[in-house]
Design a protein around this motif. Structure first.
Motif, PDB file in Angstrom:
ATOM      1  N   GLU A  91      52.116 -11.656   8.534  1.00  0.00           N
ATOM      2  CA  GLU A  91      52.150 -12.778   7.596  1.00  0.00           C
ATOM      3  C   GLU A  91      53.341 -13.678   7.904  1.00  0.00           C
ATOM      4  O   GLU A  91      54.257 -13.285   8.639  1.00  0.00           O
ATOM      5  CB  GLU A  91      52.246 -12.278   6.152  1.00  0.00           C
ATOM      6  N   PHE A  92      53.321 -14.859   7.297  1.00  0.00           N
ATOM      7  CA  PHE A  92      54.401 -15.822   7.488  1.00  0.00           C
ATOM      8  C   PHE A  92      54.907 -16.222   6.117  1.00  0.00           C
ATOM      9  O   PHE A  92      54.221 -16.894   5.349  1.00  0.00           O
ATOM     10  CB  PHE A  92      53.900 -17.009   8.309  1.00  0.00           C
ATOM     11  N   VAL A 110      48.898  -1.918  18.443  1.00  0.00           N
ATOM     12  CA  VAL A 110      49.407  -2.782  17.387  1.00  0.00           C
ATOM     13  C   VAL A 110      50.780  -3.330  17.763  1.00  0.00           C
ATOM     14  O   VAL A 110      51.072  -4.520  17.555  1.00  0.00           O
ATOM     15  CB  VAL A 110      49.449  -2.025  16.046  1.00  0.00           C
ATOM     16  N   ASP A 111      51.638  -2.483  18.324  1.00  0.00           N
ATOM     17  CA  ASP A 111      52.969  -2.957  18.710  1.00  0.00           C
ATOM     18  C   ASP A 111      52.877  -4.083  19.730  1.00  0.00           C
ATOM     19  O   ASP A 111      53.617  -5.075  19.656  1.00  0.00           O
ATOM     20  CB  ASP A 111      53.802  -1.811  19.273  1.00  0.00           C
ATOM     21  N   VAL A 164      52.793 -10.108  20.908  1.00  0.00           N
ATOM     22  CA  VAL A 164      52.128 -11.361  21.261  1.00  0.00           C
ATOM     23  C   VAL A 164      52.395 -12.413  20.190  1.00  0.00           C
ATOM     24  O   VAL A 164      52.715 -13.573  20.490  1.00  0.00           O
ATOM     25  CB  VAL A 164      50.616 -11.143  21.458  1.00  0.00           C
ATOM     26  N   PHE A 165      52.263 -12.026  18.928  1.00  0.00           N
ATOM     27  CA  PHE A 165      52.583 -12.959  17.844  1.00  0.00           C
ATOM     28  C   PHE A 165      54.032 -13.428  17.945  1.00  0.00           C
ATOM     29  O   PHE A 165      54.331 -14.617  17.775  1.00  0.00           O
ATOM     30  CB  PHE A 165      52.357 -12.297  16.486  1.00  0.00           C
ATOM     31  N   THR A 166      54.935 -12.495  18.218  1.00  0.00           N
ATOM     32  CA  THR A 166      56.358 -12.813  18.248  1.00  0.00           C
ATOM     33  C   THR A 166      56.696 -13.814  19.343  1.00  0.00           C
ATOM     34  O   THR A 166      57.610 -14.629  19.193  1.00  0.00           O
ATOM     35  CB  THR A 166      57.174 -11.524  18.438  1.00  0.00           C
ATOM     36  N   SER A 182      46.063 -21.274  15.118  1.00  0.00           N
ATOM     37  CA  SER A 182      46.055 -20.082  14.280  1.00  0.00           C
ATOM     38  C   SER A 182      44.851 -19.179  14.516  1.00  0.00           C
ATOM     39  O   SER A 182      44.842 -18.031  14.065  1.00  0.00           O
ATOM     40  CB  SER A 182      46.109 -20.496  12.803  1.00  0.00           C
ATOM     41  N   VAL A 183      43.816 -19.675  15.203  1.00  0.00           N
ATOM     42  CA  VAL A 183      42.728 -18.813  15.649  1.00  0.00           C
ATOM     43  C   VAL A 183      42.927 -18.407  17.108  1.00  0.00           C
ATOM     44  O   VAL A 183      42.645 -17.277  17.501  1.00  0.00           O
ATOM     45  CB  VAL A 183      41.363 -19.507  15.468  1.00  0.00           C
ATOM     46  N   ARG A 184      43.459 -19.318  17.907  1.00  0.00           N
ATOM     47  CA  ARG A 184      43.672 -19.030  19.330  1.00  0.00           C
ATOM     48  C   ARG A 184      44.511 -17.781  19.556  1.00  0.00           C
ATOM     49  O   ARG A 184      44.326 -17.072  20.548  1.00  0.00           O
ATOM     50  CB  ARG A 184      44.360 -20.221  19.991  1.00  0.00           C
ATOM     51  N   ILE A 185      45.424 -17.489  18.647  1.00  0.00           N
ATOM     52  CA  ILE A 185      46.276 -16.319  18.812  1.00  0.00           C
ATOM     53  C   ILE A 185      45.452 -15.037  18.910  1.00  0.00           C
ATOM     54  O   ILE A 185      45.837 -14.084  19.584  1.00  0.00           O
ATOM     55  CB  ILE A 185      47.319 -16.231  17.664  1.00  0.00           C
ATOM     56  N   LEU A 186      44.267 -15.013  18.272  1.00  0.00           N
ATOM     57  CA  LEU A 186      43.419 -13.824  18.365  1.00  0.00           C
ATOM     58  C   LEU A 186      42.960 -13.593  19.800  1.00  0.00           C
ATOM     59  O   LEU A 186      42.868 -12.451  20.248  1.00  0.00           O
ATOM     60  CB  LEU A 186      42.215 -13.936  17.434  1.00  0.00           C
TER      61      LEU A 186
END
Length: 332
Positions: free
Chosen positions: A234-235, A199-200, A205-207, A185-189
């Motif tokens: 958010e989740f 932003v898109d 990347v999150f998706t 959950s930090v690595r995603i940054l």
């Protein structure tokens, strides 16, 4: 393979309170200072050049380091995470010529690192790292575990003016999607800073990834870019939700925002204070004004307050001890 911390370090981490954690796929490297770093893809000269750049600049203690060469942002090791206290973040883009990202990072009294990275296959970035998650103490000189520091950005901005930060969200749950790689959950940054210019692109990347919140407080994230666009990721009930910024500003503390009416959000003290000031200012604030807002909502455990100029490239950092540092990132 899951790695465990030595007993003393584990007890320390379990006693901490914080606003974020790395999660089981997240970046905490433990072992001897001479251990081979997991992330480094440097040659010997690049590793030595990186270590030689380390210097102490503040009594937080705060260090600076420039990472030279390549790293693999997908490797992972584990750490027992602390429990959340709270963080405060906001984007102010009322003046399209100077959009700004700001955040208070609330944590225990651990050493921090300002890290410059410029990977050969990604964007250059400045980020802030809590090096205790590497198993590194207050005197990190010569500790090669710092070569895994790129894996731990708790907030940061890249050369395209894309900024990201995180905060705890106790209600969040993430359900894995088959076929997607799982990251902490930090690595995603790190993946966002390396690979996204807008932003898109950051949302994409999150998706493309599953997030692993096991063993630590679940998180939500604030994104912003040089155009002034912003979004909260958010989740909710296992599904990823994206709340786009409107009205020139967006704020995030430790309460959910996706699908929550603005009046409900403002019942949170810190969110309400930030929202009131930004609304009154028409979302037009410079770095000085942003730091005044951060000071108004800081807590006794706020470790640093930082602003990122998304078009100017200016990074202004104030630590818990009151020391101020400024950095400049070349942005288009």
């Amino acid at each position: 393979m899951r790695r465990t911390l030595p007993a003393v370090a584990t007890a320390l981490l379990l006693a901490l309170t914080s606003c974020a954690t790395s999660g089981p796929a997240g970046p905490s490297r433990v072992g001897s200072p001479a251990a081979t770093p997991a992330a480094s893809r440097q040659d010997a000269a690049q590793a030595e050049q990186t270590m030689a750049s380390l210097r102490r600049v503040d009594d937080l203690p705060l260090y600076e380091m420039t990472y030279v060469g390549a790293y693999d942002p997908t490797v992972g090791t584990d750490a027992a995470p602390p429990s959340p206290f709270g963080c405060s973040l906001f984007v102010a883009a009322g003046d399209p010529a100077r959009p700004l990202f700001a955040r208070n990072f609330d944590w225990d009294a651990n050493p921090a690192l300002v890290l410059r990275t410029d990977p050969p296959d990604g964007y250059a970035a400045v980020s802030l790292v809590d090096i205790s998650y590497l198993g590194v103490g207050a005197d990190p000189a010569g500790d090669r575990r710092l070569l895994d520091a790129p894996l731990l950005p708790f907030d940061g901005m890249n050369e395209r003016g894309l900024a990201v930060g995180l905060a705890a969200d106790d209600a969040a749950t993430a359900r894995p999607v088959a076929g997607r790689p799982t990251v902490g959950s930090v690595r995603i940054l790190r993946l966002v800073l390396d690979r996204a210019a807008t932003v898109d692109e950051a949302v994409a990347v999150f998706t493309r990834h599953n997030l692993d919140f096991d063993g630590g407080p679940p998180l939500h994230y604030l994104l912003a870019d040089a155009s002034g666009a912003s979004a909260v990721v958010e989740f909710v009930d296992g599904e990823m939700r994206v709340e786009r910024g409107t009205g020139g500003w967006q704020a995030l503390t430790n309460v959910p925002v996706a699908g929550v009416p603005e009046q409900r959000r403002r019942e949170d003290r810190r969110y309400g204070q930030i929202a009131a000031v930004l609304t009154d200012a028409g979302a037009v604030v410079d770095a000085d004004a942003a730091h005044r807002i951060l000071a108004a909502v800081r807590q006794g455990h706020t470790r640093w307050s930082v602003t990122y100029g998304l078009r100017s490239g200016e990074v202004r950092l104030i630590t818990a001890g009151g020391g101020e540092r400024r950095y400049q990132l070349a942005v288009p």
